[in-house]
Design an enzyme around this catalytic site. Structure first.
Site, PDB file in Angstrom:
ATOM      1  N   GLU A 214       0.846  -1.192   0.000  1.00 35.94           N
ATOM      2  CA  GLU A 214       0.000   0.000   0.000  1.00 35.94           C
ATOM      3  C   GLU A 214       0.886   1.249   0.000  1.00 35.94           C
ATOM      4  O   GLU A 214       0.937   2.024   0.951  1.00 35.94           O
ATOM      5  CB  GLU A 214      -0.958  -0.059   1.193  1.00 35.94           C
ATOM      6  CG  GLU A 214      -1.907  -1.250   1.087  1.00 35.94           C
ATOM      7  CD  GLU A 214      -2.677  -1.553   2.355  1.00 35.94           C
ATOM      8  OE1 GLU A 214      -2.652  -0.721   3.293  1.00 35.94           O
ATOM      9  OE2 GLU A 214      -3.311  -2.625   2.422  1.00 35.94           O
TER      10      GLU A 214
ATOM     11  N   GLU B 107      -8.064   5.175   4.522  1.00 34.96           N
ATOM     12  CA  GLU B 107      -7.934   4.325   3.336  1.00 34.96           C
ATOM     13  C   GLU B 107      -7.966   5.159   2.060  1.00 34.96           C
ATOM     14  O   GLU B 107      -8.784   6.073   1.922  1.00 34.96           O
ATOM     15  CB  GLU B 107      -9.062   3.295   3.286  1.00 34.96           C
ATOM     16  CG  GLU B 107      -9.080   2.302   4.436  1.00 34.96           C
ATOM     17  CD  GLU B 107      -8.078   1.163   4.262  1.00 34.96           C
ATOM     18  OE1 GLU B 107      -7.390   1.117   3.222  1.00 34.96           O
ATOM     19  OE2 GLU B 107      -8.007   0.319   5.179  1.00 34.96           O
TER      20      GLU B 107
END
Length: 375
Positions: free
Chosen positions: A169, A335
């Site tokens: 990520e 997120e």
């Protein structure tokens, strides 16, 4: 033609590479784990020839739904990453591309290298208000570094930010880079106001081993760090063990844990409504922060996200839940998408390193709305 991933964060397995229109590839699993999704490789070939790359067996990947409406990124200079025509068909990701140079890189998202990570650490510590502390080492022997920004005092809040527990990520460290550049700008009014009221503790990369190894989700031992916060250990999850002990040493009044989501094409937050100590105060802090971020940037939204936990049913092995419960503090998982922001689509770049960087700066500005209410 030649395909290699023998570099920092590289990951690909070559099955067949004899014809430009029939390149067959697979993604290696994280070490000692079944997780796989991150890819990063270089293609050396004849330019201005149509190529068709197939990445196979993706029904077994960590998040198969992440491939729907996903476009891979490519780069010639490893600086600018652009989206390339990509389609997903019955477990195979197919990239159709005509390169303009003899060598081109492909990746799941714009990579954030370990060298850039080190550059960020030591650029930050060159500022008088920033101190870089090595908390200990990872299983592969890399430093676990926390940046302290501001001078601690009893009347200042302690705000913690961690990123990249899941190493694939990479948008999370781009976010932190943007946030740090704003926080360490001595002419920035948001930074000045925040640093008069708070000290920041920032871990730009919680998982440097997994990052270098080209993992999606785990550390060198195949451990998902974001399920280790209840009982971390130096044998399996030293990264969490060291950071959590530092949190307990210096205190914590607010926590943001920065991530990326494979499937949802939005920026959103996941809160602590399921932790046992959740109350009206924490709910007010969450809403105040979200409302500020909604006002500051159209990149953020609060309509789409994860299902909220029922009262008392939060997973206390997850960082934001565990930390929020232990410190009775505002704690959010932030997120960002691997795909694009569906509310503000960009056909050329999708959600990108640059947009992640800006979102980090906008998120820092939103903290002003809650800093006075954290205690």
């Amino acid at each position: 033609m030649n395909i290699t991933s023998n570099f920092d964060s590289g990951n690909i397995k070559v099955i067949a590479c004899e014809s430009p229109l029939d390149i067959q590839l697979e993604i290696n699993k994280d070490n000692q784990s079944t997780f796989f999704q991150w890819f990063h490789f270089r293609l050396e070939t004849t330019p201005f020839v149509e190529h068709c790359l197939h990445i196979n067996n993706l029904k077994e990947s960590a998040y198969p739904e992440g491939w729907d409406d996903y476009q891979a990124v490519a780069s010639y200079d490893r600086q600018t990453w652009f989206r390339v025509p990509t389609r997903y068909d019955n477990g195979t990701l197919i990239i159709d591309f005509e390169p303009e140079c003899s060598q081109v890189f492909f990746a799941y998202f714009a990579p954030y290298s370990y060298e850039r990570h080190l550059d960020l650490i030591y650029w930050a510590q060159s500022h008088a208000i920033c101190d870089a502390e090595n908390l200990g080492t990872t299983l592969d022997g890399r430093d676990m570094t926390v940046l302290r920004i501001g001078e601690p005092s009893d009347d200042k809040k302690a705000i913690w930010i961690t990123a990249r527990q899941h190493p694939g990520e990479t948008m999370a460290e781009w976010f932190v880079e943007g946030l740090l550049h704003k926080l360490l700008d001595d002419e920035d009014p948001h930074a000045a106001k925040l640093l008069s009221k708070a000290v920041f503790y920032i871990v730009p990369n919680m998982n440097p081993d997994g990052s270098v190894r080209g993992h999606l989700r785990t550390n060198a031992a195949g451990v998902n760090l974001n399920r280790e916060w209840a009982t971390p250990s130096m044998d399996q999850s030293p990264e969490v063990y060291l950071v959590l002990n530092k949190m307990r040493e210096v205190g914590l009044d607010m926590y943001l844990d920065i991530h990326g989501d494979e499937a949802l094409p939005y920026n959103f937050v996941a809160g602590g409504e399921g932790i046992p100590s959740y109350d009206a105060r924490l709910e007010d802090l969450e809403n105040t922060f979200k409302d500020a971020l909604l006002t500051i940037t159209p990149e953020f939204q609060d309509e789409f996200g994860y299902d909220k936990d029922a009262p008392g049913e939060a997973n206390l092995t997850v960082a934001s839940c565990a930390v929020g419960e232990e410190f009775k503090a505002l704690a959010y998982t932030v997120e960002m998408p691997f795909k694009d922001n569906a509310n503000l689509p960009d056909i050329d770049y999708g959600w990108s390193d640059r947009r992640s960087y800006q979102f980090g700066q906008d998120t820092l500005a939103a903290i002003i709305a809650v800093v006075d209410k954290l205690r």
